[in-house]
Design an enzyme around this catalytic site. Structure first.
Site, short mmCIF file in Angstrom:
data_model
loop_
_atom_site.label_atom_id
_atom_site.label_comp_id
_atom_site.label_asym_id
_atom_site.label_seq_id
_atom_site.Cartn_x
_atom_site.Cartn_y
_atom_site.Cartn_z
N TYR A 70 0.83 -1.21 0.00
CA TYR A 70 0.00 0.00 0.00
C TYR A 70 0.86 1.26 0.00
O TYR A 70 0.49 2.27 -0.62
CB TYR A 70 -1.01 -0.02 1.16
CG TYR A 70 -2.21 -0.89 0.81
CD1 TYR A 70 -3.23 -0.38 0.01
CD2 TYR A 70 -2.29 -2.21 1.22
CE1 TYR A 70 -4.31 -1.17 -0.36
CE2 TYR A 70 -3.36 -3.01 0.87
CZ TYR A 70 -4.37 -2.49 0.07
OH TYR A 70 -5.44 -3.27 -0.32
N GLN A 104 -15.45 2.80 -6.88
CA GLN A 104 -14.78 1.71 -6.17
C GLN A 104 -13.31 2.07 -5.96
O GLN A 104 -12.58 1.34 -5.31
CB GLN A 104 -14.86 0.42 -6.99
CG GLN A 104 -16.27 -0.06 -7.25
CD GLN A 104 -16.30 -1.17 -8.30
OE1 GLN A 104 -16.12 -2.34 -8.00
NE2 GLN A 104 -16.52 -0.80 -9.55
N ASN A 105 -12.88 3.18 -6.55
CA ASN A 105 -11.46 3.53 -6.51
C ASN A 105 -11.07 4.15 -5.17
O ASN A 105 -11.88 4.80 -4.52
CB ASN A 105 -11.12 4.49 -7.66
CG ASN A 105 -11.35 3.83 -9.01
OD1 ASN A 105 -11.51 2.61 -9.08
ND2 ASN A 105 -11.38 4.61 -10.07
N HIS A 122 -15.05 1.58 -1.51
CA HIS A 122 -13.96 0.71 -1.05
C HIS A 122 -12.90 1.47 -0.27
O HIS A 122 -11.77 1.00 -0.16
CB HIS A 122 -13.34 -0.04 -2.24
CG HIS A 122 -14.27 -1.04 -2.87
ND1 HIS A 122 -14.07 -1.60 -4.11
CD2 HIS A 122 -15.43 -1.59 -2.41
CE1 HIS A 122 -15.06 -2.44 -4.40
NE2 HIS A 122 -15.90 -2.45 -3.39
N SER A 192 -14.54 -3.97 -14.09
CA SER A 192 -14.72 -5.33 -14.62
C SER A 192 -16.06 -5.91 -14.17
O SER A 192 -16.45 -6.98 -14.64
CB SER A 192 -13.57 -6.22 -14.16
OG SER A 192 -13.50 -6.22 -12.74
#
Ligand code: BJW
Length: 249
Positions: A70, A104-105, A122, A192
């Site tokens: 990370y 979602q980023n 997220h 996706s």
């Protein structure tokens, strides 16, 4: 990119839509230089299996490896800028009475682009909490052991992102679900559509009668049933879609 043609019925719907939901995934940041997750060659998971990195069990097993992965991604994202796709979505908010941008980023590029009220499903790479108690943590000594320790409880600090097997922020998910169920048009951009519960949102919108439009150069499980598929990179398709919908703006 081959020229993408926009069905006139789509332009008409977008022009008159009151409620639009946009769901974005890693693909929208690809043109800013941030790799997506599942690209076999260049994806963020090309070197490690996702269960070695993006689960609470992985962090418990190898906290230093996960922390360093990370830290590498934070450094990678630090100087990245929004691309024309992010900027087009920020402009879209000025045309649509109720636009809900759900991402979602975890890279913060929609906020950098000026999009209002970005809903992060997220989490965010640049926010931290302790593993055991979820205490927010904002700073630590860079000289000590990594991951650092929570100043309140001594637990290990982790990024405030949602790993597999963890629940999404419940208020945000409830709001996202409600928005999907009452929108006129749902845009799925650069995802996706494999990861749940985010992948349910376009399905909920479709069941409730909204048009679902996908923007992605590659097919996904959504492609088979989306009302419109715009096959191309978001950084080209989104600005062109806005220019065709509101030519005078
Ligand atoms: C371009 C482009 C360009 C390239 N322009 N496009 C129901 C059914 C089945 C499974 C489950 C289910 N419910 C829950 C699950 C389990 C699990 C899950 O979904 N598993 C699936 C993999 C099968 N979900 C969870 O565990 C979730 N939690 C949950 O549901 O809690 C309740 C529960 C718990 C336990 C049991 C049951 C229920 C949590 C999911 C958290 C996901 N977290 C991650 C990591 C975040 C932190 C980090 O960044 O490290 O989120 S995983 C990763 O995938 C990340 C992403 O946000 C997410 C989605 O990926 P995304 O954004 O779509 O990226 P890619 O790489 O997959 O795709 C990029 C796309 O862009 C591609 O299509 C390209 O073609 C395209 N592209 N260039 C436009 N220029």
């Amino acid at each position: 990119m081959p020229a993408v043609s926009f069905p006139p019925s789509l332009l008409e719907r977008l022009r008159h839509a009151d409620r639009v939901v946009v769901l974005t995934g890693a693909g929208i940041s690809a043109e800013s230089g941030i790799p997506t997750f599942r690209d076999a060659q260049t994806g963020l998971w090309a070197r490690y299996a996702l269960e070695e990195l993006a689960t609470p069990q992985a962090f418990q097993r190898q906290p230093q490896l996960v922390w360093e992965w990370y830290a590498w991604r934070r450094a990678l994202c630090a100087d990245k800028q929004p691309n024309p796709g992010h900027l087009a979505l920020a402009r879209l908010a000025q045309h649509i009475p109720q636009l809900q941008l759900i991402t979602q980023n975890v890279d913060g590029l929609h906020q950098k682009a000026g999009s209002p009220q970005v809903m992060e499903l997220h989490g965010n790479l640049n926010r931290f909490k302790c593993f055991e108690q979820q205490h927010p943590v904002t700073s630590w000594a860079e000289t000590g052991p990594m991951p650092p320790r929570c100043p309140r409880c001594g637990g290990q600090v982790r990024p405030d992102v949602v790993w597999f097997g963890e629940t999404l922020p419940q208020a945000a998910l409830a709001q996202a679900t409600a928005a999907a169920q009452r929108c006129d048009l749902f845009l799925s951009v650069g995802t996706s559509a494999l990861v749940y519960p985010a992948a349910w949102l376009p399905q909920l919108a479709h069941q409730a009668g909204a048009w679902v439009v996908e923007i992605n150069p590659n097919p996904t499980p959504l492609t088979a049933w989306a009302d419109v598929t715009l096959a191309g990179p978001a950084g080209q398709v989104l600005p062109a879609l806005l220019a065709h919908t509101w030519p005078a703006a």
